[in-house]
Design a protein around this motif. Structure first.
Motif, PDB file in Angstrom:
ATOM      1  N   VAL A  71       0.856  -1.183   0.000  1.00 38.81           N
ATOM      2  CA  VAL A  71       0.000   0.000   0.000  1.00 38.81           C
ATOM      3  C   VAL A  71       0.891   1.231   0.000  1.00 38.81           C
ATOM      4  CG1 VAL A  71      -1.772   1.292   1.254  1.00 38.81           C
ATOM      5  CG2 VAL A  71      -1.827  -1.212   1.250  1.00 38.81           C
ATOM      6  N   LEU A  72       0.551   2.219  -0.813  1.00 43.64           N
ATOM      7  CA  LEU A  72       1.341   3.452  -0.856  1.00 43.64           C
ATOM      8  C   LEU A  72       1.281   4.174   0.487  1.00 43.64           C
ATOM      9  CD1 LEU A  72       0.300   4.895  -4.352  1.00 43.64           C
ATOM     10  CD2 LEU A  72       2.558   4.032  -3.713  1.00 43.64           C
ATOM     11  N   GLN A  73       2.439   4.597   0.994  1.00 43.41           N
ATOM     12  CA  GLN A  73       2.488   5.408   2.202  1.00 43.41           C
ATOM     13  C   GLN A  73       2.103   6.837   1.852  1.00 43.41           C
ATOM     14  OE1 GLN A  73       6.531   3.025   3.422  1.00 43.41           O
ATOM     15  NE2 GLN A  73       6.204   5.008   4.421  1.00 43.41           N
ATOM     16  N   GLU A  74       1.189   7.409   2.604  1.00 39.56           N
ATOM     17  CA  GLU A  74       0.644   8.724   2.267  1.00 39.56           C
ATOM     18  C   GLU A  74       1.720   9.799   2.173  1.00 39.56           C
ATOM     19  OE1 GLU A  74      -2.351   9.640   1.169  1.00 39.56           O
ATOM     20  OE2 GLU A  74      -2.660   7.472   1.134  1.00 39.56           O
ATOM     21  N   GLU A  75       2.777   9.690   2.984  1.00 41.59           N
ATOM     22  CA  GLU A  75       3.817  10.712   2.930  1.00 41.59           C
ATOM     23  C   GLU A  75       4.636  10.638   1.637  1.00 41.59           C
ATOM     24  OE1 GLU A  75       5.543   7.455   5.702  1.00 41.59           O
ATOM     25  OE2 GLU A  75       3.593   8.239   5.076  1.00 41.59           O
ATOM     26  N   PHE A  76       4.476   9.544   0.890  1.00 43.63           N
ATOM     27  CA  PHE A  76       5.167   9.382  -0.383  1.00 43.63           C
ATOM     28  C   PHE A  76       4.237   9.614  -1.579  1.00 43.63           C
ATOM     29  CE2 PHE A  76       8.135   6.064   1.774  1.00 43.63           C
ATOM     30  CZ  PHE A  76       8.833   7.094   2.401  1.00 43.63           C
ATOM     31  N   VAL A  77       3.080  10.208  -1.346  1.00 42.71           N
ATOM     32  CA  VAL A  77       2.143  10.520  -2.433  1.00 42.71           C
ATOM     33  C   VAL A  77       2.052  12.033  -2.577  1.00 42.71           C
ATOM     34  CG1 VAL A  77      -0.233  10.331  -3.267  1.00 42.71           C
ATOM     35  CG2 VAL A  77       0.815   8.408  -2.046  1.00 42.71           C
ATOM     36  N   TRP A  78       2.341  12.535  -3.792  1.00 42.82           N
ATOM     37  CA  TRP A  78       2.358  13.976  -4.043  1.00 42.82           C
ATOM     38  C   TRP A  78       1.452  14.325  -5.215  1.00 42.82           C
ATOM     39  CZ3 TRP A  78       7.186  11.249  -3.960  1.00 42.82           C
ATOM     40  CH2 TRP A  78       7.844  11.301  -2.728  1.00 42.82           C
ATOM     41  N   GLN A  79       0.890  15.521  -5.183  1.00 38.09           N
ATOM     42  CA  GLN A  79       0.062  16.011  -6.284  1.00 38.09           C
ATOM     43  C   GLN A  79       0.925  16.855  -7.209  1.00 38.09           C
ATOM     44  OE1 GLN A  79      -2.089  16.522  -9.021  1.00 38.09           O
ATOM     45  NE2 GLN A  79      -3.434  15.666  -7.436  1.00 38.09           N
ATOM     46  N   GLY A  80       1.053  16.399  -8.465  1.00 41.04           N
ATOM     47  CA  GLY A  80       1.878  17.117  -9.420  1.00 41.04           C
ATOM     48  C   GLY A  80       1.092  17.857 -10.475  1.00 41.04           C
ATOM     49  N   ASN A  81      -0.211  17.517 -10.624  1.00 38.35           N
ATOM     50  CA  ASN A  81      -1.105  18.213 -11.553  1.00 38.35           C
ATOM     51  C   ASN A  81      -0.593  18.197 -13.000  1.00 38.35           C
ATOM     52  OD1 ASN A  81      -3.604  19.551 -11.787  1.00 38.35           O
ATOM     53  ND2 ASN A  81      -2.584  21.516 -11.990  1.00 38.35           N
ATOM     54  N   PHE A  82       0.170  17.153 -13.358  1.00 35.22           N
ATOM     55  CA  PHE A  82       0.750  17.024 -14.710  1.00 35.22           C
ATOM     56  C   PHE A  82       1.803  18.095 -14.993  1.00 35.22           C
ATOM     57  CE2 PHE A  82      -2.826  14.593 -17.188  1.00 35.22           C
ATOM     58  CZ  PHE A  82      -2.409  13.419 -16.595  1.00 35.22           C
ATOM     59  N   GLU A  83       2.309  18.790 -13.969  1.00 38.39           N
ATOM     60  CA  GLU A  83       3.191  19.935 -14.181  1.00 38.39           C
ATOM     61  C   GLU A  83       4.556  19.711 -13.529  1.00 38.39           C
ATOM     62  OE1 GLU A  83      -0.374  23.306 -14.175  1.00 38.39           O
ATOM     63  OE2 GLU A  83       0.922  23.047 -12.431  1.00 38.39           O
ATOM     64  N   ARG A  84       5.588  20.175 -14.214  1.00 39.01           N
ATOM     65  CA  ARG A  84       6.965  20.032 -13.739  1.00 39.01           C
ATOM     66  C   ARG A  84       7.191  20.812 -12.443  1.00 39.01           C
ATOM     67  NH1 ARG A  84      11.866  20.922 -18.033  1.00 39.01           N
ATOM     68  NH2 ARG A  84      13.668  20.444 -16.707  1.00 39.01           N
ATOM     69  N   LYS A  85       6.829  22.101 -12.441  1.00 38.23           N
ATOM     70  CA  LYS A  85       7.105  22.936 -11.266  1.00 38.23           C
ATOM     71  C   LYS A  85       6.253  22.531 -10.065  1.00 38.23           C
ATOM     72  CE  LYS A  85       7.608  27.688  -9.648  1.00 38.23           C
ATOM     73  NZ  LYS A  85       7.062  27.361  -8.320  1.00 38.23           N
ATOM     74  N   THR A  86       4.977  22.207 -10.304  1.00 39.29           N
ATOM     75  CA  THR A  86       4.110  21.801  -9.194  1.00 39.29           C
ATOM     76  C   THR A  86       4.680  20.566  -8.513  1.00 39.29           C
ATOM     77  OG1 THR A  86       2.165  22.692 -10.308  1.00 39.29           O
ATOM     78  CG2 THR A  86       1.769  21.102  -8.551  1.00 39.29           C
ATOM     79  N   THR A  87       5.173  19.624  -9.312  1.00 30.77           N
ATOM     80  CA  THR A  87       5.773  18.419  -8.745  1.00 30.77           C
ATOM     81  C   THR A  87       7.067  18.744  -8.012  1.00 30.77           C
ATOM     82  OG1 THR A  87       4.862  17.104 -10.554  1.00 30.77           O
ATOM     83  CG2 THR A  87       6.613  16.105  -9.257  1.00 30.77           C
ATOM     84  N   PHE A  88       7.901  19.573  -8.640  1.00 29.40           N
ATOM     85  CA  PHE A  88       9.157  19.986  -7.992  1.00 29.40           C
ATOM     86  C   PHE A  88       8.882  20.596  -6.621  1.00 29.40           C
ATOM     87  CE2 PHE A  88      12.284  23.249  -7.012  1.00 29.40           C
ATOM     88  CZ  PHE A  88      13.488  22.570  -7.152  1.00 29.40           C
ATOM     89  N   ASP A  89       7.883  21.467  -6.544  1.00 32.01           N
ATOM     90  CA  ASP A  89       7.549  22.119  -5.273  1.00 32.01           C
ATOM     91  C   ASP A  89       7.017  21.122  -4.251  1.00 32.01           C
ATOM     92  OD1 ASP A  89       8.330  24.529  -6.344  1.00 32.01           O
ATOM     93  OD2 ASP A  89       6.291  25.207  -6.807  1.00 32.01           O
ATOM     94  N   ALA A  90       6.157  20.201  -4.693  1.00 32.07           N
ATOM     95  CA  ALA A  90       5.552  19.239  -3.765  1.00 32.07           C
ATOM     96  C   ALA A  90       6.596  18.289  -3.196  1.00 32.07           C
ATOM     97  CB  ALA A  90       4.451  18.456  -4.476  1.00 32.07           C
ATOM     98  N   VAL A  91       7.428  17.726  -4.073  1.00 30.14           N
ATOM     99  CA  VAL A  91       8.464  16.803  -3.599  1.00 30.14           C
ATOM    100  C   VAL A  91       9.529  17.575  -2.810  1.00 30.14           C
ATOM    101  CG1 VAL A  91      10.215  15.123  -4.307  1.00 30.14           C
ATOM    102  CG2 VAL A  91       8.041  15.243  -5.532  1.00 30.14           C
ATOM    103  N   GLY A  92       9.858  18.778  -3.283  1.00 36.15           N
ATOM    104  CA  GLY A  92      10.842  19.590  -2.575  1.00 36.15           C
ATOM    105  C   GLY A  92      10.398  19.924  -1.164  1.00 36.15           C
ATOM    106  N   SER A  93       9.113  20.217  -0.988  1.00 34.38           N
ATOM    107  CA  SER A  93       8.585  20.517   0.344  1.00 34.38           C
ATOM    108  C   SER A  93       8.724  19.304   1.269  1.00 34.38           C
ATOM    109  CB  SER A  93       7.114  20.925   0.231  1.00 34.38           C
ATOM    110  OG  SER A  93       6.557  21.164   1.499  1.00 34.38           O
ATOM    111  N   PHE A  94       8.458  18.128   0.738  1.00 32.62           N
ATOM    112  CA  PHE A  94       8.637  16.896   1.519  1.00 32.62           C
ATOM    113  C   PHE A  94      10.099  16.727   1.925  1.00 32.62           C
ATOM    114  CE2 PHE A  94      10.204  12.517   1.004  1.00 32.62           C
ATOM    115  CZ  PHE A  94       9.607  11.896   2.102  1.00 32.62           C
ATOM    116  N   LEU A  95      11.019  16.958   0.992  1.00 34.53           N
ATOM    117  CA  LEU A  95      12.441  16.758   1.270  1.00 34.53           C
ATOM    118  C   LEU A  95      12.977  17.796   2.243  1.00 34.53           C
ATOM    119  CD1 LEU A  95      13.656  15.878  -2.338  1.00 34.53           C
ATOM    120  CD2 LEU A  95      13.328  14.298  -0.415  1.00 34.53           C
TER     121      LEU A  95
END
Length: 333
Positions: free
Chosen positions: A206-230
């Motif tokens: 099962v996917l761990q919720e802290e490893f699930v990010w919303q990227g909205n099909f966009e490069r920057k949105t994903t960069f920001d979401a994963v970057g915030s986690f890191l």
């Protein structure tokens, strides 16, 4: 029970003349936009269907196919449109692109017979409007929709299988702790995610919720979401605090994900593997080159036009056309 609605009924309900209704339905540019919108709304509410038989439709042929979209950004729309334009030209048709989120505008162009048939991307119209077009005998191909019938066809990638394919590939690499970059609530994103999760569930993962990010099909949105986690890890990451591999539902999200990991000093693929979906051209040039699922945009565009022309020329029912996907192995996973 009320009989078939006529143009007189629409005129009476809208409080305008029959000629004004005709101008609105046929897209004649002599009306105030508010008047036109009001008439189209009344026509839709009354379920008015233009009284046009097959002979009339053929005599009014424009030799133009309309592509209706709500945006034109990204590699997908560019490749899709180019492919459609080439296929139209090869068959003696022009392709007109309409970019709009206004349902009245889309319906006005179609009911007004500005095009012979339409290819529609995403859920621009309501179910009632789709039925109205079907009853009016206007051929429509819907992309990324499972829909078919008289004057309706659907051309879509097997996105569920694409998600499963990604999971099975990564499972085969020994991955057991997964990250996932989700996208907007659209067919491809939803089905890719569903296939990915189902394949993992068959292995009791099962996917761990802290490893699930919303990227909205966009490069920057994903960069920001994963970057915030890191950032929350403050550089103190270890194996348990990171996924072993991340699947993103499109390539731009995967690239944004790789950039976030690289910026945090976490090497891809040595520490975290990353996999995308679509195989846009950029995938082979970035470092590391992106492992992904290939969905052939050009093929979808050509098949959509061919399906529409078949309905136009042979006056037959549309069909569901499911396009297959394949893994492209590169360096990121």
């Amino acid at each position: 029970m009320m009989g078939k609605v006529t143009i007189k009924d629409v005129a009476r309900e809208a409080g305008v003349s029959i000629s004004t209704v005709s101008n609105a339905l046929n897209g004649v540019d002599v009306l105030h936009p508010d008047t036109k919108a009001h008439i189209l709304q009344v026509a839709e509410r009354l379920h008015y269907i233009p009284n046009l038989n097959g002979r009339n439709l053929k005599s009014q042929a424009t030799k133009v196919i309309g592509l209706f979209v709500d945006y034109m950004g990204g590699a997908y729309m560019g490749a899709l449109t180019d492919s459609m334009a080439r296929q139209c030209a090869a068959n003696g048709y022009e392709l007109n692109v309409f970019v709009s989120r206004q349902q009245d505008s889309v319906m006005g162009n179609l009911l007004g017979r500005r095009v012979d048939g339409a290819i529609i991307v995403h859920n621009i119209l309501s179910k009632e409007q789709e039925e109205m077009l079907q009853e009016a005998g206007i051929p429509v191909v819907y992309l990324n929709r499972e829909i078919a019938g008289p004057y309706q066809a659907g051309v879509f990638f097997d996105s569920y299988d694409a998600g499963r394919m990604a999971a099975e590939y990564l499972l085969g690499r020994g991955i057991r702790r997964f990250g996932f970059v989700d996208g907007p609530e659209k067919y491809d994103s939803r089905e890719r995610g569903r296939g990915f999760r189902d394949a993992l569930a068959e292995h009791d993962i099962v996917l761990q919720e802290e490893f699930v990010w919303q990227g909205n099909f966009e490069r920057k949105t994903t960069f920001d979401a994963v970057g915030s986690f890191l950032e929350k890890l403050a550089g103190k990451w270890d194996d348990e605090k990171l996924p072993q591999a991340v699947f993103a539902v499109n390539d731009l999200s995967a690239i944004g994900c790789m950039e976030a990991f690289g910026g945090a000093g976490i090497p891809v693929p040595d520490v975290v593997k990353v996999m995308g979906c679509d195989d846009m051209e950029l995938c082979r040039y970035i470092q590391p080159a992106l492992t992904t699922i290939r969905t052939n945009f050009e093929e979808q565009g050509a098949v959509a036009v061919q399906s529409l022309l078949k309905m136009l020329k042979e006056d037959e029912n549309g069909s569901l056309i499911r396009l297959s996907c394949s893994i492209v192995k590169r360096d990121s996973a």
